[in-house]
Scaffold this motif. Sequence first.
Motif, PDB file in Angstrom:
ATOM      1  N   VAL A 193       1.996  -2.982   6.293  1.00  0.00           N
ATOM      2  CA  VAL A 193       1.131  -3.679   5.338  1.00  0.00           C
ATOM      3  C   VAL A 193       1.308  -3.006   3.981  1.00  0.00           C
ATOM      4  N   HIS A 197       0.022  -2.357   0.349  1.00  0.00           N
ATOM      5  CA  HIS A 197      -1.232  -2.394  -0.411  1.00  0.00           C
ATOM      6  C   HIS A 197      -0.924  -2.458  -1.904  1.00  0.00           C
ATOM      7  N   THR A 250      -5.871 -10.266   2.422  1.00  0.00           N
ATOM      8  CA  THR A 250      -4.500 -10.079   2.893  1.00  0.00           C
ATOM      9  C   THR A 250      -3.751 -11.405   2.857  1.00  0.00           C
ATOM     10  N   GLN A 257      -0.142 -13.204   4.198  1.00  0.00           N
ATOM     11  CA  GLN A 257       0.991 -13.062   5.105  1.00  0.00           C
ATOM     12  C   GLN A 257       2.190 -13.825   4.546  1.00  0.00           C
ATOM     13  N   THR A 301       3.496  -8.294   4.966  1.00  0.00           N
ATOM     14  CA  THR A 301       2.050  -8.503   4.845  1.00  0.00           C
ATOM     15  C   THR A 301       1.586  -7.759   3.604  1.00  0.00           C
ATOM     16  N   LYS A 331      -1.645  -6.648   1.293  1.00  0.00           N
ATOM     17  CA  LYS A 331      -3.104  -6.537   1.174  1.00  0.00           C
ATOM     18  C   LYS A 331      -3.450  -6.262  -0.286  1.00  0.00           C
TER      19      LYS A 331
END
Length: 201
Positions: A13, A15, A56, A58, A63, A65
């Motif tokens: 993920v 960020h 978040t 996709q 992914t 966030k």
Amino acid sequence: MANHPGSAANARVHHFKLVLLGDTAVGKSCLVVRFVRDEFFEFQEPTIGAAFLTQTVQLDDATVKFEIWDTAGQERYRSLAPMYYRGASAAIVVYDITNPDSFTGAKSWVKELQRRGDPNVVIALAGNKADLETRRAVEFEEANAYAQENGILHLETSAKNANNVKSLFIEIAKTLPKNAPQPEKEAFPILQQQQETRNCC
Ligand code: GTP
Ligand code: MG
């Protein structure tokens, strides 16, 4: 069920700190509330200081966030803005298509970000309230030409009818470099923090 290496569930993920800037009442908070909760309020309170929310996205191969700082556009909060755009990977600069002064304001935010923001900050210009076509005062072509000259994204959105809101964040997510170092936590402002429940609806 076990996740397979390389599957979406196992993908890292990414960020990213994202900040919303723009004059008061252009619809920054409404855009964020539409994106995060898929809601809209006709009588959204002006933001005090700033509000923090996360959401978040996709993508096919990643992914993302977003750690979102929704700033207050009222003049008295202007001096706080650098605290929120400092260290931001992305910025959405919002204007209201029915209000030419807000487009002038947006251009000054873009200039400030280009001068004082992160050198690699991804900037998106959002012409909000696109549902109010009969009251349009900023032409799409004019804003689009400005965005192209400045190498930034440009979309017209409506927090009210949800048009282009998700696309705006997805376009930013696609543009952000996925191999860049993650933002440092201490870059986050410690003053004026408000949780999403306090100032968003
Ligand atoms: P500050 O927090 O003071 O900086 O304002 P803001 O930019 O966050 O504006 P906010 O989201 O509070 O919206 C201001 C007003 O515009 C609210 O009354 C909303 O209902 C209205 N509004 C926001 N987005 C839209 C939109 O897409 N279409 C229409 N018609 N109204 C909108
Ligand atoms: Mg607000």
